[in-house]
Design a protein around this motif. Sequence first.
Motif, short mmCIF file in Angstrom:
data_model
loop_
_atom_site.label_atom_id
_atom_site.label_comp_id
_atom_site.label_asym_id
_atom_site.label_seq_id
_atom_site.Cartn_x
_atom_site.Cartn_y
_atom_site.Cartn_z
N PHE A 110 0.84 -1.20 0.00
CA PHE A 110 0.00 0.00 0.00
C PHE A 110 0.87 1.25 0.00
CE2 PHE A 110 -3.10 -3.17 1.51
CZ PHE A 110 -4.07 -2.96 0.53
N GLY A 111 1.97 1.18 -0.74
CA GLY A 111 2.83 2.35 -0.92
C GLY A 111 2.53 2.99 -2.26
N GLU A 112 3.08 4.18 -2.48
CA GLU A 112 2.79 4.94 -3.71
C GLU A 112 3.13 4.18 -4.98
OE1 GLU A 112 3.13 9.04 -4.40
OE2 GLU A 112 3.39 9.54 -2.27
N GLU A 113 4.11 3.30 -4.85
CA GLU A 113 4.55 2.55 -6.01
C GLU A 113 3.42 1.69 -6.58
OE1 GLU A 113 7.69 -0.13 -4.96
OE2 GLU A 113 7.61 -1.01 -6.98
N ARG A 118 -4.96 8.40 -11.49
CA ARG A 118 -5.90 8.77 -12.56
C ARG A 118 -5.86 10.29 -12.72
NH1 ARG A 118 -5.64 4.18 -14.92
NH2 ARG A 118 -6.63 2.43 -13.86
N PRO A 119 -6.58 10.85 -13.73
CA PRO A 119 -6.37 12.26 -14.08
C PRO A 119 -6.37 13.27 -12.92
CG PRO A 119 -7.76 11.24 -15.72
CD PRO A 119 -7.50 10.18 -14.68
N LEU A 120 -7.32 13.16 -11.99
CA LEU A 120 -7.36 14.17 -10.92
C LEU A 120 -6.09 14.13 -10.07
CD1 LEU A 120 -11.08 13.85 -9.75
CD2 LEU A 120 -10.07 15.56 -11.29
N MET A 121 -5.64 12.93 -9.80
CA MET A 121 -4.44 12.82 -8.98
C MET A 121 -3.20 13.24 -9.78
SD MET A 121 -3.52 9.75 -6.52
CE MET A 121 -1.88 9.51 -5.90
N GLN A 122 -3.19 12.88 -11.05
CA GLN A 122 -2.08 13.33 -11.90
C GLN A 122 -1.98 14.85 -11.90
OE1 GLN A 122 -2.77 11.83 -15.85
NE2 GLN A 122 -2.71 9.69 -15.17
N ALA A 123 -3.15 15.49 -11.95
CA ALA A 123 -3.17 16.95 -12.06
C ALA A 123 -2.60 17.62 -10.83
CB ALA A 123 -4.60 17.45 -12.31
N ILE A 124 -2.90 17.11 -9.64
CA ILE A 124 -2.35 17.78 -8.46
C ILE A 124 -0.99 17.21 -8.05
CG2 ILE A 124 -4.65 18.44 -7.57
CD1 ILE A 124 -4.24 16.32 -5.38
N GLY A 125 -0.64 16.07 -8.63
CA GLY A 125 0.64 15.47 -8.29
C GLY A 125 1.76 15.89 -9.22
N SER A 126 1.40 16.59 -10.29
CA SER A 126 2.40 16.96 -11.30
C SER A 126 3.42 17.96 -10.75
CB SER A 126 1.67 17.55 -12.51
OG SER A 126 2.59 18.15 -13.38
N PHE A 155 -7.34 21.16 -2.53
CA PHE A 155 -6.21 20.64 -3.31
C PHE A 155 -5.45 19.57 -2.54
CE2 PHE A 155 -7.08 24.58 -5.59
CZ PHE A 155 -7.10 24.08 -6.89
N GLN A 156 -6.20 18.64 -2.01
CA GLN A 156 -5.58 17.50 -1.37
C GLN A 156 -6.55 16.33 -1.43
OE1 GLN A 156 -5.11 18.93 2.66
NE2 GLN A 156 -7.04 17.96 3.25
N ILE A 157 -6.01 15.14 -1.31
CA ILE A 157 -6.88 13.96 -1.26
C ILE A 157 -6.43 13.08 -0.11
CG2 ILE A 157 -7.44 13.92 -3.70
CD1 ILE A 157 -5.35 11.80 -4.08
N THR A 158 -7.38 12.31 0.41
CA THR A 158 -7.04 11.41 1.50
C THR A 158 -7.20 9.97 1.02
OG1 THR A 158 -7.87 13.06 3.03
CG2 THR A 158 -7.50 10.86 3.90
N ILE A 159 -6.11 9.23 1.13
CA ILE A 159 -6.15 7.81 0.78
C ILE A 159 -6.07 7.05 2.09
CG2 ILE A 159 -4.94 5.96 -0.43
CD1 ILE A 159 -3.89 8.05 -2.37
N PRO A 160 -7.10 6.27 2.41
CA PRO A 160 -7.16 5.63 3.73
C PRO A 160 -5.84 4.97 4.13
CG PRO A 160 -9.15 5.15 2.49
CD PRO A 160 -8.26 5.93 1.57
N GLU A 161 -5.23 4.22 3.21
CA GLU A 161 -4.03 3.47 3.58
C GLU A 161 -2.77 4.34 3.64
OE1 GLU A 161 -6.03 2.86 1.11
OE2 GLU A 161 -6.83 0.82 1.24
N GLY A 163 -2.91 8.07 3.97
CA GLY A 163 -3.06 9.36 4.63
C GLY A 163 -3.30 10.47 3.62
N ARG A 164 -3.03 11.70 4.06
CA ARG A 164 -3.35 12.85 3.23
C ARG A 164 -2.24 13.12 2.22
NH1 ARG A 164 -4.31 17.59 6.94
NH2 ARG A 164 -2.22 18.15 6.28
N ILE A 165 -2.66 13.35 1.00
CA ILE A 165 -1.67 13.71 -0.03
C ILE A 165 -1.99 15.11 -0.51
CG2 ILE A 165 -0.81 13.17 -2.32
CD1 ILE A 165 -1.19 10.32 -1.83
N GLU A 166 -1.03 16.01 -0.33
CA GLU A 166 -1.28 17.40 -0.72
C GLU A 166 -0.79 17.64 -2.14
OE1 GLU A 166 -0.50 20.48 1.99
OE2 GLU A 166 -0.96 19.22 3.73
N ALA A 167 -1.38 18.63 -2.76
CA ALA A 167 -1.02 18.95 -4.14
C ALA A 167 0.42 19.45 -4.20
CB ALA A 167 -1.96 20.01 -4.70
N ARG A 168 1.14 18.99 -5.22
CA ARG A 168 2.49 19.54 -5.44
C ARG A 168 2.36 20.90 -6.11
NH1 ARG A 168 4.47 14.34 -7.53
NH2 ARG A 168 5.44 13.30 -5.77
#
Length: 293
Positions: A110-113, A118-126, A155-161, A163-168
């Motif tokens: 359950f790591g980022e790897e 998908r598009p929304l996450m790509q957009a804030i993770g870019s 501009f953040q999302i929460t992934i249960p496994e 935690g919170r991922i903030e936009a880059r």
Amino acid sequence: MGAASPQSAEDVAAGLRDAGYLAGDSTALVAYLAARLGKPILVEGPAGVGKTELAKAMSRYLDRRLVRLQCYEGLDEAKALYEWNYRKQLLRIQAEATGTGWDAVQDDIFGEEFLLARPLMQAIGSEEPVVLLIDEIDKTDQEFEAMLLELLSDFQITIPELGRIEARTHPVVLLTSNNSRELTEALKRRCLYLWLDYPAIEHELEIVRLHAPELPDTVARRLVEVIAMVRELDLKKPPSIAESIDWARALVLMGAEEITAEVFRSTLSIIVKHRTDLDTVAERVGVRLGAAA
Ligand SMILES: Nc1ncnc2c1ncn2[C@@H]1O[C@H](COP(=O)(O)OP(=O)(O)O)[C@@H](O)[C@H]1O
Ligand SMILES: [Mg+2]
């Protein structure tokens, strides 16, 4: 300062023009304010009036990558935001030597790897800020809208496994809607609103010239006048800018020097695409063209 921070609505209009998009005054103003205030734009209007193209042109003008999420009925988080790469997780578990504790494997898979962005996450993770187009949001349901709100306001999302991922980086966001259902007040409140309608004659003439420069000027002018006439009728689907452009290109290919009743009749199906509309238009406009010729 480059295109990244426009200084006025006129700046934006000129930049979009260079990018092949002829923005009306209110479009340029809203786009300028959105870029400066960091607010999403909700673009509403009938099909074929340049909503999607505005986002594409913004991406060319701002020199930012376009990330597009095409909405449809039943679109869910897994396709819009992220999902776990189950196959890769499985392979990882299988590759694990027997005897490794479950805790160790679980932490790992359950790591980022193992995440598929998908598009929304790509957009804030870019790393570089992008233009995010959420196209035809009215095709999704209100639940999806609610999920989107969280993303667009914080501009953040929460992934249960994880935690919170903030936009880059913060994207410039455009949402489009064909107005097939009323969007929630909550969504509208967070956006700047732009209503795009069929353009005025002179504006459409410019757009047609841009897309079909070979069309003789008199024909182009007549074309937008006829299109405006057709839109006056009570049709199922009035012709949009897309149809005007298609018609113009067809007339170029045919070498038309004039829009006679005959030319009109033979190319009618390019601008109206419902059987009942065809009859109405042939009768009402065809006759007028015949009389004028
Ligand atoms: N202001 C404009 N300037 C240049 N081209 C335009 C403009 N508005 C619309 N178009 C053209 O009209 C066509 C339809 O636009 P599109 O963005 O697909 O419509 P929508 O998303 O509203 O259905 C595209 O080919 C687009 O390039
Ligand atoms: Mg579109």
